[in-house]
Design an enzyme around this catalytic site. Structure first.
Site, PDB file in Angstrom:
ATOM      1  CG  HIS A 133      -1.890   1.130   1.254  1.00  0.00           C
ATOM      2  ND1 HIS A 133      -3.246   0.930   1.432  1.00  0.00           N
ATOM      3  CD2 HIS A 133      -1.741   2.464   1.089  1.00  0.00           C
ATOM      4  CE1 HIS A 133      -3.866   2.091   1.389  1.00  0.00           C
ATOM      5  NE2 HIS A 133      -2.975   3.044   1.177  1.00  0.00           N
ATOM      6  CG  HIS A 147      -0.800   7.171  -1.079  1.00  0.00           C
ATOM      7  ND1 HIS A 147      -2.029   7.399  -1.667  1.00  0.00           N
ATOM      8  CD2 HIS A 147      -1.049   6.446   0.043  1.00  0.00           C
ATOM      9  CE1 HIS A 147      -2.982   6.838  -0.922  1.00  0.00           C
ATOM     10  NE2 HIS A 147      -2.411   6.255   0.118  1.00  0.00           N
ATOM     11  CE  LYS A 203      -7.862   2.108  -0.723  1.00  0.00           C
ATOM     12  NZ  LYS A 203      -6.785   3.047  -0.433  1.00  0.00           N
ATOM     13  CG  HIS A 243     -10.053   4.572   3.173  1.00  0.00           C
ATOM     14  ND1 HIS A 243      -8.856   5.227   3.333  1.00  0.00           N
ATOM     15  CD2 HIS A 243     -10.864   5.015   4.183  1.00  0.00           C
ATOM     16  CE1 HIS A 243      -8.927   6.039   4.376  1.00  0.00           C
ATOM     17  NE2 HIS A 243     -10.140   5.929   4.904  1.00  0.00           N
ATOM     18  CG  HIS A 283      -5.127   2.315   5.708  1.00  0.00           C
ATOM     19  ND1 HIS A 283      -6.476   2.291   5.947  1.00  0.00           N
ATOM     20  CD2 HIS A 283      -4.974   2.978   4.540  1.00  0.00           C
ATOM     21  CE1 HIS A 283      -7.104   2.923   4.976  1.00  0.00           C
ATOM     22  NE2 HIS A 283      -6.211   3.348   4.109  1.00  0.00           N
ATOM     23  CG  ASP A 317      -1.749   4.829   3.876  1.00  0.00           C
ATOM     24  OD1 ASP A 317      -1.788   5.195   2.684  1.00  0.00           O
ATOM     25  OD2 ASP A 317      -2.581   5.222   4.722  1.00  0.00           O
ATOM     26  CG  HIS A 357       0.033  15.387   2.324  1.00  0.00           C
ATOM     27  ND1 HIS A 357      -0.856  15.667   1.309  1.00  0.00           N
ATOM     28  CD2 HIS A 357      -0.383  14.229   2.869  1.00  0.00           C
ATOM     29  CE1 HIS A 357      -1.781  14.725   1.264  1.00  0.00           C
ATOM     30  NE2 HIS A 357      -1.524  13.835   2.201  1.00  0.00           N
TER      31      HIS A 357
END
Ligand code: DOR
Ligand code: ZN
Length: 344
Positions: free
Chosen positions: A13, A15, A99, A136, A174, A247, A251
């Protein structure tokens, strides 16, 4: 123990964003992981095979030549996902699953599913075609407390979904609660969960005591200590239903340290070392390899990796900040010590 060598792990998992940020962060994952399941919550989201194929090419272009890395692509489920797309995705070699983001649950989920109960045909087609569903698991109804959203999602939707589609492979991503760990442990075959480093190493005190800690804020949000302990027990239980999924969700510092701070912990710069820290604290380093390098591959029906990595028992400090695409990012665990270091 001074060093530990394990089969090369995979991140189930992840990003990696897009553009200049992608170029700078993919090497942090590819330096240690052989494969990663890439989340599709870009703007706009990755909803077509063409978009996934070109996103995959951009990721591969960012992998340094000395690394070997395979992105495993996901498609973003919407209320309008067609049955034809599911059938085509089942045949596409680089797509690992769909997803499911309940609309509004997290970062870039606005285009997600607004009515899970109306998706039975979609889930049944996925089940027939052998395409996994990655979930999710949080409700978005405004009247449900943010700390209860995972439990309510399981009770309101997931229990039924898993029973109704009895051959569908489901990963509850998660997980953050004792209820989620128990649900996965007791569920039928073909149901599994990923667990992040932050949910193993922290609880909501680490988010809120002594001041708000925006870099520990992710979704689903950290829960109370008893839930953390249930996740810890699941991870060291040796059950093949629980496996590694960071996960890692970067940012920029300014988007995190903000009146409306973004959710997500950028754990990729120290991912495997964070898991080693957790297993070591639990006196369970012998359980790391299965959790990090075997159970996920087995669940998805993929071979385990043939190369290995070594971690040495040598303390180091996670950098306080890193530069990504010309901006400052604060990694998860910034400025804190870890006891295991990756040997490159
Ligand atoms: O904390 C999170 N950040 N949770 C998610 O589900 C999404 C992710 C992101 O994309 O930033
Ligand atoms: Zn995620």
């Amino acid at each position: 123990m001074q060093r530990i060598t394990i089969l090369r792990p995979d991140d189930w998992h992840l990003h990696v964003r897009d553009g200049d940020v992608l170029n700078d962060i993919v090497p942090e994952t590819s330096k240690v992981f052989h494969r990663a399941v890439i989340m599709p919550n870009l703007v706009p989201p990755v909803t077509s095979l063409e978009a996934a194929a070109s996103y995959r090419e951009r990721i591969l272009a960012a992998v340094p030549s000395q690394h070997q890395f395979q992105p495993l692509m996901t498609l973003y489920l919407t209320q309008n996902t067609s049955l034809d797309l599911i059938r085509a995705a089942a045949k596409a070699p680089h797509i690992i699953g769909f997803k499911l983001y309940p609309a509004g649950a997290t970062t870039n989920s606005a285009a997600g599913v607004t009515n899970v109960a109306n998706m039975a045909e979609v889930f049944e087609t996925m089940s027939e075609c052998g395409v996994p569903l990655l979930v999710h698991g949080e409700v978005t109804e405004a009247d449900v407390d943010i700390f209860d959203r995972e439990k309510v999602f399981i009770d309101r939707y997931l229990r039924h979904l898993v029973e109704q589609h009895s051959r569908l492979k489901v990963v509850l991503e998660h997980i953050t609660t004792a209820e989620a760990a128990q649900f996965v442990m007791a569920a039928r075959e073909g149901v599994a969960a990923t667990i992040t480093p932050q949910h193993l190493l922290m609880n909501r005190n680490d988010l809120l005591v002594g001041g708000v800690r925006p870099h520990n804020f992710c979704l689903p949000v950290l829960k109370r200590r008893t839930h953390q302990e249930a996740l810890q027990q699941a991870a060291v239980s040796g059950s093949s239903r629980f496996f590694l999924g960071t996960d890692s969700a970067p940012h920029s510092q300014s988007n995190k340290e903000n009146a409306c701070g973004c959710a997500g912990c950028y754990s990729a710069p120290a991912a495997i070392e964070l898991y080693a820290e957790f297993f070591s604290r639990m006196n369970s380093l012998d359980k790391l390899e299965n959790f990090a390098s075997r159970f996920g591959a087995e669940f998805y029906g993929l071979p385990v990796n043939d190369s290995k990595i070594t971690l040495v028992n040598e303390s180091w400090q996670v950098p306080k900040t890193v530069q990504v695409a010309g901006q400052t990012f604060v990694p998860y665990w910034a400025g804190q010590e870890l006891q295991w270091r990756l040997q490159i």
